[in-house]
Design a protein around this motif. Structure first.
Motif, mmCIF file in Angstrom:
data_model
loop_
_atom_site.group_PDB
_atom_site.id
_atom_site.type_symbol
_atom_site.label_atom_id
_atom_site.label_comp_id
_atom_site.label_asym_id
_atom_site.label_seq_id
_atom_site.Cartn_x
_atom_site.Cartn_y
_atom_site.Cartn_z
ATOM 1 N N ALA A 1 0.824 -1.202 0.000
ATOM 2 C CA ALA A 1 0.000 0.000 0.000
ATOM 3 C C ALA A 1 0.856 1.248 0.000
ATOM 4 C CB ALA A 1 -0.909 -0.006 1.230
ATOM 5 N N LEU A 2 1.926 1.246 0.787
ATOM 6 C CA LEU A 2 2.792 2.415 0.841
ATOM 7 C C LEU A 2 3.439 2.654 -0.515
ATOM 8 C CD1 LEU A 2 4.538 2.063 4.311
ATOM 9 C CD2 LEU A 2 3.003 3.869 3.573
ATOM 10 N N THR A 3 3.825 1.573 -1.176
ATOM 11 C CA THR A 3 4.468 1.737 -2.476
ATOM 12 C C THR A 3 3.477 2.299 -3.499
ATOM 13 O OG1 THR A 3 5.612 -0.284 -1.849
ATOM 14 C CG2 THR A 3 6.057 0.571 -4.031
ATOM 15 N N THR A 4 2.248 1.773 -3.489
ATOM 16 C CA THR A 4 1.234 2.318 -4.381
ATOM 17 C C THR A 4 1.016 3.801 -4.091
ATOM 18 O OG1 THR A 4 0.162 0.187 -4.157
ATOM 19 C CG2 THR A 4 -1.060 1.890 -5.310
ATOM 20 N N ALA A 5 0.945 4.109 -2.799
ATOM 21 C CA ALA A 5 0.730 5.511 -2.430
ATOM 22 C C ALA A 5 1.869 6.365 -2.956
ATOM 23 C CB ALA A 5 0.625 5.629 -0.912
ATOM 24 N N CYS A 6 3.094 5.819 -2.935
ATOM 25 C CA CYS A 6 4.238 6.585 -3.435
ATOM 26 C C CYS A 6 4.081 6.873 -4.931
ATOM 27 C CB CYS A 6 5.533 5.838 -3.164
ATOM 28 S SG CYS A 6 6.065 6.042 -1.470
ATOM 29 N N ALA A 7 3.523 5.906 -5.663
ATOM 30 C CA ALA A 7 3.285 6.145 -7.087
ATOM 31 C C ALA A 7 2.356 7.343 -7.274
ATOM 32 C CB ALA A 7 2.681 4.900 -7.719
ATOM 33 N N PHE A 8 1.288 7.367 -6.495
ATOM 34 C CA PHE A 8 0.362 8.499 -6.619
ATOM 35 C C PHE A 8 1.002 9.796 -6.164
ATOM 36 C CE2 PHE A 8 -2.768 4.994 -6.522
ATOM 37 C CZ PHE A 8 -3.379 5.278 -7.734
ATOM 38 N N LEU A 9 1.872 9.681 -5.153
ATOM 39 C CA LEU A 9 2.585 10.867 -4.697
ATOM 40 C C LEU A 9 3.448 11.426 -5.822
ATOM 41 C CD1 LEU A 9 3.981 10.401 -1.081
ATOM 42 C CD2 LEU A 9 2.341 12.067 -1.930
ATOM 43 N N LEU A 10 4.099 10.513 -6.519
ATOM 44 C CA LEU A 10 4.963 10.941 -7.628
ATOM 45 C C LEU A 10 4.138 11.669 -8.689
ATOM 46 C CD1 LEU A 10 7.727 10.859 -8.987
ATOM 47 C CD2 LEU A 10 7.068 8.680 -10.021
ATOM 48 N N ILE A 11 2.961 11.109 -8.965
ATOM 49 C CA ILE A 11 2.095 11.771 -9.952
ATOM 50 C C ILE A 11 1.696 13.152 -9.455
ATOM 51 C CG2 ILE A 11 -0.119 11.633 -11.149
ATOM 52 C CD1 ILE A 11 0.161 8.552 -10.913
ATOM 53 N N SER A 12 1.368 13.206 -8.195
ATOM 54 C CA SER A 12 0.904 14.506 -7.687
ATOM 55 C C SER A 12 2.033 15.521 -7.653
ATOM 56 C CB SER A 12 0.293 14.342 -6.302
ATOM 57 O OG SER A 12 1.329 14.111 -5.368
ATOM 58 N N VAL A 13 3.263 15.049 -7.498
ATOM 59 C CA VAL A 13 4.390 15.992 -7.536
ATOM 60 C C VAL A 13 4.639 16.443 -8.973
ATOM 61 C CG1 VAL A 13 6.883 16.191 -7.203
ATOM 62 C CG2 VAL A 13 5.476 15.167 -5.426
ATOM 63 N N TYR B 1 -4.301 -3.291 3.017
ATOM 64 C CA TYR B 1 -3.856 -2.553 1.839
ATOM 65 C C TYR B 1 -4.727 -1.311 1.618
ATOM 66 C CZ TYR B 1 -2.552 -1.686 -3.020
ATOM 67 O OH TYR B 1 -2.124 -1.093 -4.163
ATOM 68 N N LEU B 2 -6.036 -1.522 1.631
ATOM 69 C CA LEU B 2 -6.949 -0.413 1.333
ATOM 70 C C LEU B 2 -6.861 0.678 2.406
ATOM 71 C CD1 LEU B 2 -10.099 -2.300 0.064
ATOM 72 C CD2 LEU B 2 -8.467 -0.951 -1.264
ATOM 73 N N VAL B 3 -6.820 0.260 3.658
ATOM 74 C CA VAL B 3 -6.774 1.262 4.732
ATOM 75 C C VAL B 3 -5.500 2.086 4.627
ATOM 76 C CG1 VAL B 3 -6.620 1.623 7.217
ATOM 77 C CG2 VAL B 3 -8.222 -0.050 6.316
ATOM 78 N N VAL B 4 -4.368 1.416 4.470
ATOM 79 C CA VAL B 4 -3.093 2.145 4.480
ATOM 80 C C VAL B 4 -3.018 3.116 3.306
ATOM 81 C CG1 VAL B 4 -0.604 1.904 4.305
ATOM 82 C CG2 VAL B 4 -1.885 0.372 5.762
ATOM 83 N N ILE B 5 -3.404 2.649 2.137
ATOM 84 C CA ILE B 5 -3.300 3.536 0.979
ATOM 85 C C ILE B 5 -4.212 4.751 1.160
ATOM 86 C CG2 ILE B 5 -5.049 2.477 -0.522
ATOM 87 C CD1 ILE B 5 -3.132 2.769 -2.789
ATOM 88 N N ALA B 6 -5.418 4.494 1.672
ATOM 89 C CA ALA B 6 -6.352 5.607 1.863
ATOM 90 C C ALA B 6 -5.851 6.574 2.908
ATOM 91 C CB ALA B 6 -7.725 5.060 2.252
ATOM 92 N N VAL B 7 -5.278 6.037 3.973
ATOM 93 C CA VAL B 7 -4.794 6.903 5.057
ATOM 94 C C VAL B 7 -3.676 7.799 4.554
ATOM 95 C CG1 VAL B 7 -3.480 6.884 7.210
ATOM 96 C CG2 VAL B 7 -5.506 5.444 6.984
#
Lengths: 803, 141
Positions: free
Chosen positions: B41-53, B123-129
Motif C-alpha cells: 500500500a505504501l508503495t502504491t501511495a508513493c506512485a500516486f505521490l509521484l504523480i501529484s508531484v 492494503y486499502l486502509v493504508v493507501i487511503a490513510v
C-alpha cells in the motif's frame, strides 16, 4: 425471608414522606404543607411511647434486615432506653417544631416544599442514627444529618451569611464524620463486626487492643465536632442563620446531641479507660466554661442561645465523661457516686431539650413580632408580649438553674457528681481534678449572668417603638402552643422528676452502663430538696455572684472584650480555609507552569529517578555480558552516521537542516534493518521515511520561522542534564535487560509453525496477519483515526474561524 | 502547475505504472517473500505521490474519483468481516486457513490463504490513510 418490620418503616418513614412532599405542596397550595407533615411525627411519637413499658422493664427490641450481608452491614434497629429517649425527643420536639413552623413560615413567601423535605430528611436521618445498631448504617444516617443540617442552614440561600454558616457546619461536621468512619473501621477491625451490641460484648477485646486509643480518638473527634465541643463549636453560632424552627430543632434539641448519643452509646465499649474519662471530661468542662463566657458577649438572642447550647452540651459531655468511671468499678460505694453523673447527664439531656427548645421558639417569636433579635434594641416587651415573657422566664430560670424548675435539679446533680468525683478520687481526680468543680461553678455564674442579661434586656426597661419596623404585639396562639407545651414540661419535670426516672432515665442509664442492669445501685430517685449541703450553697453562690455581676453590667460592658462578638476561634477557621485555598493555589501555580517543556522535565525526571532507583535497588545493572555478537565494520560506520545525524538535529539552526538530519537517521535505521536481516522492516522503514519527509515538506511553508530558542543558560543546562540522564538510564536498562533474560524467546515456535500451520514462508507477515492479526486490525484503526483526525482538524478550521 | 517539467512528467507516466505493478507484486508475494499489505500500500501511495508531484493533486483526484474516507472504511470493514467469518464456522475471531488449488492462469497447486482477504483490508486502509493525509494537507496550500 427478611422483611421490613414496623420499626424499620417507622425509622425511614420521614424519608418516604419527604419524597411526596413536593407533590403535596404543588397540588394542595391552599393548605400550609406543614399540616401534612405534622401528622407523621405525632404518629411516630405515639408509636414510640408504646415502647416505654417494655423498655422500662429492661427489655430491648431488635429487628434486623440485611442490607449488604456480605460485608456484615445490616439495617438493624435496636430499641433500648437510650435509643428510645432520643427517639422520643426527636419525634416529640419534631412534632412541636413542625407545628411552630406552620405559623412561623409564611405560606405565600417561603418555599415550603424545600423546608419540609429537608426537615423530614433530617428527622429520618436522626431516627436512623439513634435506632441503628450497625455502625456503618449509623454512619450513613449520621452523614445524612450533616447534609440535611447544611441544607436547612442555607434555607435562605440568597443570604451570604446563610451560605457561609452552612459551609462551615458542613466542613466541620463532615470532617468529624470521616474521622468517625475511620474509628468505626478500626473498631470493626478489632472485633470483626459492625454491630454495636456485639462490640460491647467484646469490650475487653477492644480494651486490650493496640488500636484502642486510635479508634477512640477518631470516634471522639466525630462526636465532638457534631456536638459542638470546644474548639469545634464555632459552626454552631453561624448555624443560627437558619430559620428559627430549625435552630430549635437541630441546633438545640437533636442534632447537636448526636455526638452525646454516640459517646453515651459507646461508653460501654471505651468507658473505664482513663483516657476516655479524661478526654471527655476535660473537653466537656472547657466547652462549658467557654460557651458560657462567650454567651455573655453576644448581642443577638439566637447568638446567646447558640453559645448557651454549646455550654450545656459541654456540661452533659463532662458528666458522661465522669460517669464512664462507673465501668471502672464494678461495685462498691464508688459506683453509686459516679452513677449520679450518668443520671445527671441523661436528666439534663431531657431538660436541656425542653427548655432550650422553648427558648429558641420564644426568641423566634420575638424576632417574628418585632423584626429584630438584637438585645440592644429590644426592651420593655414584658407588658406587650406577656405570654412570651412568661415562657422565656420559665426557660431562662430553668437554664440558669433556679428552683423550682427542672434545670435546678440537673444542675444540683451536676455539682454533686463533680464533688463526688473530686472527693473520692479516681484516676488521680484529687489533684488537679479539684479544678473541675471550680470551673463548673464559674461557668454556672456566667450561665446565670447571660440568662439574666437576656431576660432583662429583652423584657424590662423602656419600650421604644421607633426601634421596630412593625407594630409589636403578642404572637398568634399557633406560634405559642409549642413553647407552651415545652415550658409546661419544664415545670412538670421540675416538680415531678420521678415521672421520668423509672420510665426512661433508668433504662437509658442501663444502656450507658450495662453492668448496672438489675443492680441495687440503680435506683434513680430525683427529688427537689437535698437538705443544706455543699451543692445548695454552690447554687446560692451562683445566684449571688451572678446577680452582682449583672448589677455591675454597666462597668464590664465597656471592656473591649465585650465588644468582640465573634469567637476568636473563627479566625483560626477562616485562616485555615483561606490558607488552604491560597496555599493550594500557590502550590499548584508553583508546578503547573502551562509550559509543555516543564511537564516533560517532570515526566522524564520521574522516569530517570524511578528507573534508576529500582535498578540500583534490585541490583540488575550488568554491563559486561558474556554474549556480545562480534561488531562488524559497517555497523560502526552506520552508528557514526547516526550519531552525526543526531547531533545535526540537536544543533541545527534551520528547519531544513534538522529535517535532513532526521531523514539520515531514518535511512540509517533502514540500513540497520537490512544488516540485521529484516527485509520487511527495511522496506517499510524506507517507504515510511520517504512519505513522512514528503509530508514534512508539504507542511514546511505553513510552519512559523524556526525560532532561535532564547532560553537561559540554566534552562539549557537542566534540559541537557535531563536528556543525558534519560539516555544513560535507557541505555543501562537496555543493556542490563539484554543480560538478564529470564526465558527463552518464542521465536522457535514461529519458525516452526509459520509454514506448517499458516502456510506462509514470510514469518513476519504470517505473524502480522495470522498469529497476531488482532493487533494489526487495531493498528489499522489507529491509522484510520489519525487520518480522520487530520482531515477534521484541517477542514474544521474554517468553521471555527467563522464562529 | 509545472508546465515545463516535460522530462519529469514523461518519466512519471512510465514510472508510475512500474511502481504500481511492483507494489502489486510486493503485496501479493507477502505471504512467502518480503512484502505484504502494508508495504504494498505504501508503495502504491508513493506512485500516486509521484504523480501529484509531477502533475497536480487534481490529476490524482481525477484518477481516483472516490473519497479516501470511503476506501478507509471499506478496508476496515473487509478486515473485520474477514475476521468474523470464522466465527460462523465455530472458530475464533481472525482464524486463518489456507489450501492448494489447481487454477487456470495461475497454475496448478497454487496456494490460496484466507489471510490475503485480511491483507486486502490492510492494503486499502493504508493507501487511503496515506493519500488522504497528504492530500488534505497538500490542498491547504
Amino acid at each position: 425471608m427478611y422483611v421490613f418490620t414496623a420499626l424499620h418503616w417507622a425509622t425511614i418513614s420521614p424519608l418516604l414522606l419527604a419524597i411526596i412532599i413536593p407533590f403535596i405542596y404543588k397540588y394542595a397550595r391552599q393548605i400550609h404543607t406543614g399540616w401534612f407533615v405534622l401528622v407523621l411525627p405525632v404518629v411516630l411519637f405515639v408509636y414510640f411511647i408504646r415502647f416505654l413499658p417494655t423498655v422500662s422493664n429492661g427489655e430491648v427490641i431488635e429487628q434486623s434486615v440485611p442490607w449488604v450481608p456480605s460485608l456484615g452491614i445490616h439495617f438493624n434497629v435496636y430499641v433500648d432506653g437510650l435509643s428510645l429517649l432520643f427517639a422520643l425527643l426527636i419525634t416529640g420536639i419534631g412534632a412541636l417544631v413542625v407545628l411552630y413552623s406552620i405559623f412561623y413560615l409564611s405560606k405565600k413567601k417561603e418555599q415550603l416544599h424545600n423546608f419540609y423535605v429537608y426537615l423530614l430528611m433530617f428527622m429520618g436521618a436522626m431516627l436512623g442514627v439513634v435506632l441503628s445498631d450497625n455502625l456503618i448504617v449509623l454512619y450513613a444516617f449520621w452523614e445524612l444529618t450533616s447534609l440535611a443540617s447544611a441544607l436547612l442552614i442555607s434555607y435562605w440561600y440568597t443570604r451570604e451569611k446563610s451560605r457561609y454558616g452552612a459551609q462551615k457546619s458542613m466542613l466541620i461536621t463532615v470532617l468529624g464524620g470521616f474521622s468517625m468512619l475511620a474509628g468505626i473501621v478500626l473498631l470493626s477491625m478489632i472485633t470483626n463486626t459492625f454491630s454495636i451490641r456485639e462490640i460491647i460484648a467484646q469490650a475487653d477485646v477492644v480494651a486490650s487492643s493496640d488500636l484502642f486509643i486510635p479508634a477512640m480518638l477518631f470516634i471522639l473527634l466525630g462526636a465532638f465536632t457534631k456536638s459542638a465541643q470546644f474548639p469545634f463549636h464555632i459552626w454552631l453560632p453561624d448555624a443560627m442563620e437558619a430559620p428559627t424552627p430549625v435552630s430549635a430543632y437541630l441546633h438545640s434539641a437533636t442534632m447537636v446531641k448526636a455526638g452525646i448519643y454516640l459517646v453515651a452509646r459507646l461508653t460501654p465499649v471505651f468507658g473505664g479507660a482513663a483516657e476516655w474519662f479524661w478526654i471527655i471530661s476535660i473537653f466537656g468542662i472547657v466547652t462549658l466554661l467557654w460557651g458560657s463566657l462567650s454567651a455573655v458577649r453576644q448581642k443577638d438572642l439566637k447568638g446567646i442561645l447558640a453559645f448557651s447550647t454549646i455550654s450545656q452540651l459541654g456540661l452533659i459531655m463532662s458528666l458522661l465523661g465522669l460517669g464512664s468511671a462507673t465501668l471502672y468499678f464494678s461495685e462498691g460505694q464508688n459506683v453509686e457516686l459516679y452513677l449520679t453523673a450518668v443520671v445527671a447527664a441523661v436528666f439534663h439531656l431531657i431538660n436541656h431539650a425542653t427548655f432550650k427548645g422553648s427558648l429558641f421558639m420564644s426568641a423566634g417569636i420575638i424576632d417574628h413580632e418585632t423584626g429584630t433579635r438584637d438585645i440592644r434594641k429590644l426592651g420593655g416587651l414584658m407588658t406587650i408580649m406577656p405570654i412570651t415573657f412568661t415562657l422565656s422566664l420559665i426557660g431562662l430560670a430553668s437554664m440558669a438553674g433556679l428552683p423550682p424548675f427542672n434545670g435546678f435539679l440537673s444542675k444540683e446533680m451536676f455539682f454533686t457528681a463533680l464533688l463526688n468525683a473530686t472527693e473520692y478520687g479516681i484516676f488521680n481526680m484529687e489533684t488537679f481534678g479539684m479544678l473541675f468543680p471550680i470551673i463548673a461553678w464559674v461557668a454556672s455564674i456566667f450561665t446565670f449572668l447571660y440568662c439574666a442579661v437576656m431576660f432583662f434586656q429583652t423584657f424590662t426597661g423602656k419600650f421604644e417603638p421607633s426601634n421596630f419596623k412593625k407594630t409589636v404585639h403578642e404572637a398568634p396562639i399557633g406560634l405559642l402552643i409549642s413553647p407552651l407545651v415545652l415550658a409546661s414540661l419544664v415545670i412538670i419535670f421540675g416538680f415531678f422528676p420521678n415521672l421520668l426516672s423509672k420510665s426512661i432515665i433508668e433504662p437509658a442509664v442501663v444502656s450507658i452502663a450495662p453492668s448496672l442492669a438489675g443492680s441495687e445501685y440503680l435506683d434513680v430517685d430525683i427529688y427537689m430538696w437535698h437538705g443544706f449541703n455543699a451543692e445548695l450553697f454552690m447554687t446560692i453562690g451562683v445566684i449571688l455572684f451572678g446577680t452582682i455581676l449583672f448589677l455591675l453590667m454597666n462597668k464590664w460592658t465597656k471592656l473591649s472584650i465585650y465588644k468582640h462578638e465573634r469567637d476568636p476561634f473563627n479566625r483560626v477557621y477562616d485562616g485555615a480555609l483561606s490558607g488552604l485555598s491560597t496555599g493550594g493555589k500557590k502550590l499548584t501555580d508553583a508546578y503547573m507552569k502551562d509550559n509543555f517543556r516543564q511537564y516533560l522535565i517532570y515526566i522524564y525526571s520521574f522516569m530517570v529517578l524511578f528507573l534508576g532507583y529500582m535498578m540500583i535497588r534490585l541490583d540488575v545493572i550488568d554491563l559486561f555480558p558474556e554474549s556480545y555478537a562480534p561488531i562488524a565494520f559497517h555497523e560502526v560506520t552506520l552508528v557514526v552516521v547516526m550519531i552525526a545525524g543526531a547531533i545535526t538535529v540537536a544543533i541545527a539552526k534551520t528547519r531544513l537542516k534538522a529535517l535532513i538530519g532526521i531523514s539520515s537517521l531514518g535511512f540509517a535505521t533502514a540500513f540497520f534493518f537490512v544488516l540485521f536481516r529484516a527485509p520487511d522492516l527495511a522496506l517499510t522503514q524506507l517507504v515510511i521515511e520517504i512519505a513522512s519527509t514528503v509530508l514534512f515538506l508539504l507542511c514546511f511553508y505553513h510552519l512559523p520561522l524556526f525560532k532561535e530558542t532564547v532560553d537561559e543558560k540554566s534552562a539549557k543546562l537542566i534540559n541537557g542534564i535531563v536528556a543525558t540522564s534519560v539516555g544513560t538510564i535507557v541505555t543501562l536498562l537496555a543493556i542490563s535487560a539484554h543480560n538478564n533474560r529470564l526465558f527463552e524467546p518464542l521465536t522457535e515456535f514461529f519458525v516452526n509453525a509459520s509454514y506448517d500451520e499458516a502456510g506462509g514462508k514470510n514469518m513476519v507477515n504470517v505473524i502480522l496477519v495470522d498469529f497476531r492479526g488482532f493487533d494489526t486490525l487495531f493498528e489499522l484503526a489507529v491509522l484510520g483515526i489519525a487520518a480522520i483526525g487530520i482531515y477534521a482538524m484541517i477542514k474544521g478550521k474554517v468553521e471555527k474561524e467563522g464562529l | 502547475m509545472h508546465p515545463n517539467d516535460v522530462i519529469l512528467q514523461t518519466v512519471t507516466k512510465l514510472l508510475a505504472f512500474i511502481i504500481v505493478i511492483f507494489s502489486f507484486y510486493v503485496f501479493l508475494s507477502g505471504h512467502h517473500n518480503p512484502g505484504g499489505g502494508f508495504i504494498g500500500a505504501l508503495t502504491t501511495a508513493c506512485a500516486f505521490l509521484l504523480i501529484s508531484v509531477a502533475f497536480d493533486i487534481e490529476t490524482v483526484k481525477k484518477m481516483i474519483p472516490v473519497d479516501f474516507k470511503t476506501i478507509m472504511a471499506a478496508g476496515l470493514l473487509i478486515a473485520v468481516i474477514s475476521g468474523m467469518i470464522p466465527i460462523f464456522f465455530g472458530e475464533n475471531f481472525l482464524w486463518q486457513t489456507f489450501d492448494y488449488f489447481d487454477l487456470p492462469l495461475l497454475g496448478d497447486n497454487t496456494e490460496l490463504a484466507t489471510a490475503l482477504v485480511f491483507d486486502v483490508g490492510v492494503y486499502l486502509v493504508v493507501i487511503a490513510v496515506v493519500l488522504s493525509i497528504i492530500f488534505t494537507i497538500g490542498e491547504e496550500q
